[in-house]
Design a protein around this motif. Structure first.
Motif, short mmCIF file in Angstrom:
data_model
loop_
_atom_site.label_atom_id
_atom_site.label_comp_id
_atom_site.label_asym_id
_atom_site.label_seq_id
_atom_site.Cartn_x
_atom_site.Cartn_y
_atom_site.Cartn_z
N ASP A 99 -5.17 36.32 -27.95
CA ASP A 99 -5.52 37.24 -29.03
C ASP A 99 -4.25 37.82 -29.65
N GLU A 100 -4.37 38.22 -30.92
CA GLU A 100 -3.22 38.70 -31.70
C GLU A 100 -2.12 37.64 -31.70
N ALA A 101 -2.49 36.43 -32.06
CA ALA A 101 -1.58 35.29 -31.99
C ALA A 101 -0.37 35.44 -32.90
N GLN A 102 -0.48 36.30 -33.90
CA GLN A 102 0.64 36.48 -34.83
C GLN A 102 1.84 37.16 -34.16
N SER A 103 1.65 37.65 -32.94
CA SER A 103 2.72 38.41 -32.27
C SER A 103 3.81 37.53 -31.66
N LEU A 104 3.63 36.21 -31.62
CA LEU A 104 4.67 35.34 -31.06
C LEU A 104 5.94 35.39 -31.91
N PRO A 105 7.11 35.59 -31.30
CA PRO A 105 8.36 35.61 -32.06
C PRO A 105 8.64 34.25 -32.70
N VAL A 106 9.15 34.26 -33.91
CA VAL A 106 9.44 33.03 -34.65
C VAL A 106 10.43 32.16 -33.88
N SER A 107 11.40 32.78 -33.24
CA SER A 107 12.45 32.00 -32.55
C SER A 107 11.91 31.21 -31.36
N LEU A 108 10.71 31.55 -30.87
CA LEU A 108 10.14 30.86 -29.71
C LEU A 108 8.98 29.94 -30.08
N LEU A 109 8.63 29.88 -31.35
CA LEU A 109 7.42 29.17 -31.76
C LEU A 109 7.42 27.70 -31.38
N SER A 110 8.50 26.99 -31.70
CA SER A 110 8.50 25.55 -31.53
C SER A 110 8.23 25.13 -30.08
N ARG B 216 4.07 30.60 -44.78
CA ARG B 216 4.82 29.44 -45.27
C ARG B 216 6.26 29.84 -45.59
N GLN B 217 6.41 30.97 -46.27
CA GLN B 217 7.76 31.44 -46.61
C GLN B 217 8.52 31.90 -45.37
N LEU B 218 7.84 32.67 -44.51
CA LEU B 218 8.52 33.21 -43.32
C LEU B 218 9.01 32.10 -42.40
N LEU B 219 8.14 31.12 -42.12
CA LEU B 219 8.52 30.03 -41.22
C LEU B 219 9.41 29.02 -41.92
N GLY B 220 9.20 28.86 -43.23
CA GLY B 220 10.01 27.90 -43.98
C GLY B 220 11.45 28.31 -44.10
N MET B 221 11.71 29.63 -44.17
CA MET B 221 13.09 30.11 -44.32
C MET B 221 13.81 30.20 -42.98
N PHE B 222 13.06 30.03 -41.88
CA PHE B 222 13.69 30.15 -40.58
C PHE B 222 14.46 28.87 -40.25
N ARG B 223 15.75 28.97 -40.14
CA ARG B 223 16.60 27.82 -39.84
C ARG B 223 17.24 27.93 -38.47
N GLY B 224 16.64 28.77 -37.65
CA GLY B 224 17.18 28.96 -36.31
C GLY B 224 18.11 30.15 -36.24
N ASP B 225 18.14 30.79 -35.12
CA ASP B 225 19.07 31.88 -34.87
C ASP B 225 19.77 31.61 -33.54
N LYS B 226 20.58 32.54 -33.12
CA LYS B 226 21.35 32.34 -31.89
C LYS B 226 20.44 32.07 -30.71
#
Length: 740
Positions: free
Chosen positions: A367-378, A604-614
Motif C-alpha cells: 500500500d502507498e506504492a508511490q512511497s518507493l524512492p526513485v533511486s531504488l525503483l529499478s 513520466r516527467q519525474l522518472l524520465g528526468m532521473f538519470r541516476g544519482d550517487k
C-alpha cells in the motif's frame, strides 16, 4: 571417532553431525519444495556443517579452541567438486557455495570467496577466512578424510551428474541470481536455526479463507450501518470492494490498484487477497506499509476480521512465544514496514534473510506504492517481478497516485489492473477544489491569519521547523484547546492521543485547527473542510487532498497549494525535483488532481528526468559486481537513520522514569527498546541531541571504545525539551538543523 554438532544439552544428550545434517537437509528441503527447489535446498542442508568433521571444531565443543570457521568448509567441498566438472565454467553450485559459507556470517559472492576457497583446499598451513576466523579444515588431506567420514555416514549420497548437475534454473539478470541465492540461504538458515533451537515444530497455522470472508462481510455491514459518509461515496466504496473480490479469482502475478483516497482500499485489498488465496492456492497474506501510523491503524482493523495478525516492525511488542514466528514470517497474516520488507530482500545477513523463503506463494499487498524512492525503483521492481515469476507470489501495488513505471529504463513493466475503470472513480468523486497560489510566496504568518478565520482547517508543510513556526503564529489567534500540531517531533504515544483529540473535536463540530508535517498524509483518517498544502511533489499534494472533505459531507472541500516565504523549502533534492515538476506543469497547463492522466504525466516527467544519482549508481555497481555486502549497505529506504531519543511525554511519565533508571543502570536490552517505542522520537542532529540528552549503550557494552550510540534519553532536569504541544523542542537557536 564420533563427531558432534553441538555441546550436550541439559539432559546430557549430544547431537551428532550426522543427525544434525540429516535434520537440516530434510527441513530445508521442505522449505525449498514450496518454490520448486527441494534438491538445491537439501544440498545446502546436507553440507552446511561439513566443517564439523574436524578436530578443530570438536575442540571448540570441548572448550579447547575458539575462533573456528566451520561454515567455509562445506562451501569449499562443493566448490572443489564443482571445479572438476566439464561445465565448471557455469558454476553449477555457486548459490549453494555462497549460502553455506554465509550461514553464520554474511553473504559473499563465490567470485570473492574463490581465493579463500582455493587456499583452504590446497594450503598446508591454517587459513584465515573472510570473516576473520580460522578454517576448521585446510589442505587436501583434511578434506579427503572428512569426505570419507561423510560418505560413511551418508552411504547413499551421490553428487548430481549430467542433467542433474545444474540444480538451479537459468536466471535472467543479476538481481534474479542474487535473489535465488538469498532464497536458498533463507531455507538453510531457517532450517539450521530451527533444528538447533531444539524447540518442537508446532503444527503450521493456515489461513481460514472462509471464516475470513465471513468476518469481513460482517465487519463491512457494521461499518455501513454506522457510516455518515456521502451515499454516492459509499456506493463507490461498495463497488471497489466487489470488483477487488472478483479480481481475486484469477491466476497469480503482478497487479495494481488505483483508486481515489477514501474509497476503502484497505478492506478492498483484503477482499482481493482472501479470494486470491482461495482461487490461486496462496498460503499467506503479507501487508507492506511505509509508515508506522498506517500499520497501527490497519492492524486494528484487520484484527477485527482475522484471528492471527502479526506485526513486524521496530515498535512491535511481542510475547516471548511469538518471537520465533516473527523471525520466520511463518504466520498466515503479517503486517510489516516497507523498510523491513524491501531491505530484507537485498540483505546479506542471516537474521534478515531467514524469513524470505516464506514469501513463496504469498499475496503481497504493498500500500502507498508511490512511497518507493526513485533511486531504488529499478532493482526493486525487478525483484518484485521475480517473486511473481519464480516464487509463486502475487503482488499488488496500491495507491491513489499510481506511478507510471513504463518509462523506466531496463524495466519491462506489465501489471494487471484490479480496477480498470479507475478513471470513472476519480471523475465521480471530486470532493475538493484545488486553488494554486504558487506564483508568489506566502508568509506563514498570513497562512496563520487565514486559518484562524476557519473552524475545521489543516495546513501541511514540508519541514518541522515550518510547522513549529506556523503553530506559534497561529497560537496568537486561537485558544489552546482548538489548536494542534502533528509531526514526528511528537512520540508515537503523543501523536496517537493528539489524533484522538482531533477526532473528538471534529465529531462534536468544535473549532479544530491543525498544523502538520507529511506524517498526516497517509493512514490518518481525518476530515477537514479546508486544507492548505505547501508546494510539494504531486503525490503528496493528492494525498493531502485526501484529508479534505474525505467523507463527502460538504459540497466541495477547498485545497490551497502555496509556497511558504522561507529560505529553505524542501527536505531534500528529490522532494524538490517533484515540487519543481508540479510548478512547471501547473504553469504550462492547470493540473487536475482528480485526473489520473495528470498523475501519469507527472510520473513520466519525474522518472524520465532521473538519470541516476550517487546512491543509484553505487547500488547498480554493487549488483553488477555481485557484491552482497555493498548491496545490503547501499539499499536503504531511509537515507538518514538519525538517533533515537526516549522522551519524557507527560502522560507516560512513569514509563519514562522506569526506562531512564533501568537503561542507565543496566544498559539497553531488546525488551527495554520495545517498551520505549511509544516514547521514542528521531532526530538527525547528533550534536544538538548531545546538549540535552545522555547516550545509552547496550547491556554489557559500556561506553568504552569509539562505538557511537544511536540511542539517547532526555537528561533528568531537561524535561522542558519535550513540549506538551510541540514535542521534542530543544533550545530555539539550535532548531534550524533539524530535518522533517
Amino acid at each position: 571417532m564420533a563427531y558432534y554438532a553441538k555441546s550436550p544439552d541439559k539432559d546430557g544428550i549430544q547431537e551428532t553431525v550426522q543427525a544434525h545434517l540429516q535434520a537440516v537437509k530434510t527441513l530445508a528441503g521442505e522449505y525449498g519444495r514450496v518454490w520448486g527447489e527441494e534438491k538445491a535446498a537439501e544440498l545446502c542442508g546436507l553440507f552446511h556443517d561439513f566443517g564439523k568433521y574436524s578436530l578443530a571444531f570438536q575442540n571448540v565443543l570441548k572448550g579447547a579452541q575458539t575462533g573456528i570457521d566451520h561454515a567455509i568448509c562445506g562451501a569449499a567441498f562443493l566448490y572443489f567438486y564443482q571445479n572438476f566438472q566439464k561445465n565448471s565454467a557455469k558454476k553449477p553450485f555457486r548459490p549453494m557455495v555462497e549460502a553455506i559459507a554465509a550461514h553464520h556470517s554474511y553473504l559473499v559472492s563465490q567470485e570473492d570467496l574463490a581465493g579463500v576457497l582455493d587456499a583452504v583446499l590446497r594450503t598446508k598451513d591454517p587459513v584465515t577466512t573472510f570473516c576473520g576466523m580460522q578454517a576448521a579444515l585446510w589442505g587436501g588431506q583434511a578434506y579427503q578424510e572428512a569426505g570419507e567420514v561423510f560418505q560413511s555416514e551418508f552411504p547413499d549420497f551421490r553428487f548430481p551428474k549430467g542433467k542433474d548437475l545444474l540444480p538451479f534454473p537459468a536466471l535472467d539478470g543479476q538481481e534474479a541470481s542474487m535473489l535465488y541465492t538469498r532464497m536458498l540461504f533463507s531455507c538453510l538458515v531457517d532450517a539450521d536455526y530451527t533444528v538447533s533451537s531444539g524447540v518442537s515444530q508446532e503444527e503450521k497455522l493456515t489461513l481460514d479463507v472462509s471464516d475470513g470472508l465471513k468476518n469481513l462481510y460482517a465487519y463491512r455491514q457494521t461499518l455501513g450501518a454506522k457510516s455518515g459518509a456521502d451515499p454516492v461515496l459509499n456506493q463507490f466504496r461498495n463497488r471497489l470492494f466487489e470488483r477487488c473480490g472478483e479480481a481475486g479469482e484469477q491466476e497469480g502475478g503482478l497487479f495494481t490498484l488505483t483508486a481515489p483516497t477514501g474509497t476503502g482500499k484497505t478492506l478492498a485489498l483484503l477482499h482481493f487477497a482472501l479470494h486470491h488465496c482461495q482461487y490461486a492456492g496462496k498460503e499467506r497474506i503479507i501487508v507492506v506499509l511505509p509508515f508506522l501510523s498506517l500499520i497501527e491503524q490497519s492492524a486494528g482493523v484487520y484484527r477485527k476480521i482475522l484471528p492471527h495478525v502479526m506485526e513486524d516492525h521496530s515498535q512491535s511488542r511481542l510475547p516471548e512465544e511469538m518471537k520465533e514466528h516473527i523471525a520466520r514470517w511463518d504466520q498466515p497474516f503479517l503486517i510489516t514496514t516497507s523498510v523491513r520488507f524491501f531491505e530484507s530482500l537485498f540483505s546479506d545477513h542471516p537474521a534478515d534473510c531467514r524469513k524470505l523463503h516464506n514469501l513463496a506463494k504469498s499475496v503481497i499487498l504493498f500500500d502507498e506504492a508511490q512511497s518507493l524512492p526513485v533511486s531504488l525503483l529499478s532493482p526493486t521492481l525487478k525483484v518484485m517481478e521475480e517473486l511473481c515469476a519464480r516464487y509463486g507470489c502475487s503482488v499488488v501495488f496500491s495507491t491513489a497516485t499510481q506511478p507510471d513505471y513504463t518509462g523506466l529504463r531496463e524495466i519491462n513493466w506489465s501489471a494487471s489492473k484490479l480496477l480498470p475503470e479507475h478513471c470513472e472513480f476519480y471523475r465521480a468523486l471530486r470532493r475538493t477544489s484545488a486553488h494554486w497560489e504558487i506564483d508568489t510566496s506566502t508568509p506563514l504568518e498570513e497562512i496563520a491569519r487565514r486559518m484562524a478565520q476557519q473552524q475545521n482547517v489543516c495546513t501541511i508543510v514540508n519541514l518541522r521547523a515550518h510547522a513549529r513556526k506556523l503553530y506559534q503564529a497561529l497560537a496568537q489567534y486561537c485558544q489552546e484547546e482548538e489548536l494542534f500540531l502533528l509531526s514526528t517531533d511528537l512520540c508515537p504515544a503523543h501523536r496517537t492521543e493528539v489524533i484522538q483529540a482531533i477526532h473528538r473535536r471534529q465529531k462534536e463540530k468544535l473549532p479544530c485547527r491543525v498544523v502538520s508535517t507529511q506524517c498526516i498524509e497517509a493512514g490518518v483518517d481525518l476530515d477537514f473542510d479546508c486544507l492548505y498544502r505547501a508546494l510539494a511533489p504531486l503525490e503528496a499534494i493528492i494525498q493531502a487532498a485526501g484529508r479534505c472533505n474525505r467523507n463527502g459531507k460538504s459540497t466541495c472541500g477547498e485545497l490551497v497549494v502555496f509556497v511558504p516565504a522561507e529560505d529553505r523549502l524542501y527536505p531534500d533534492s528529490h522532494y524538490e525535483n517533484g515540487a519543481t515538476i508540479v510548478r512547471t506543469m501547473q504553469m504550462q497547463r492547470p493540473i487536475d488532481i482528480h485526473d489520473p492522466e495528470s498523475i501519469r504525466q507527472y510520473y513520466r516527467q519525474l522518472l524520465g528526468m532521473f538519470r541516476g544519482d550517487k546512491k543509484s549508481r553505487a547500488l547498480e555497481k554493487a549488483i553488477t559486481e555481485r557484491d552482497f555486502p555493498a548491496v545490503s549497505q547501499t539499499y536503504r529506504l531511509i537515507e538518514q537513520q538519525g538517533v533515537q531519543i526516549i522522551v519524557p511525554y507527560e502522560e507516560r511519565k512513569a514509563l519514562y522514569k522506569k526506562l531512564y533508571d533501568e537503561a542507565l543502570k543496566t544498559g539497553l536490552t531488546k525488551s527495554l527498546l520495545r517498551m520505549a517505542a511509544p516514547l521514542t522520537v528521531t532526530c538527525y542532529d547528533r550534536e544538538l541531541v548531545e546538549q540535552v540528552c545522555e547516550p545509552l549503550f547496550p547491556a554489557g557494552k559500556g561506553c568504552a571504545g569509539t562505538w557511537e550510540s544511536p540511542y539517547y534519553v532526555v537528561l533528568s532536569g531537561r524535561e522542558e525539551c519535550y513540549d506538551s504541544k510541540m514535542g521534542f523542542c530543544p533550545p530555539e537557536e539550535e532548531l534550524q538543523n533539524l530535518l522533517w
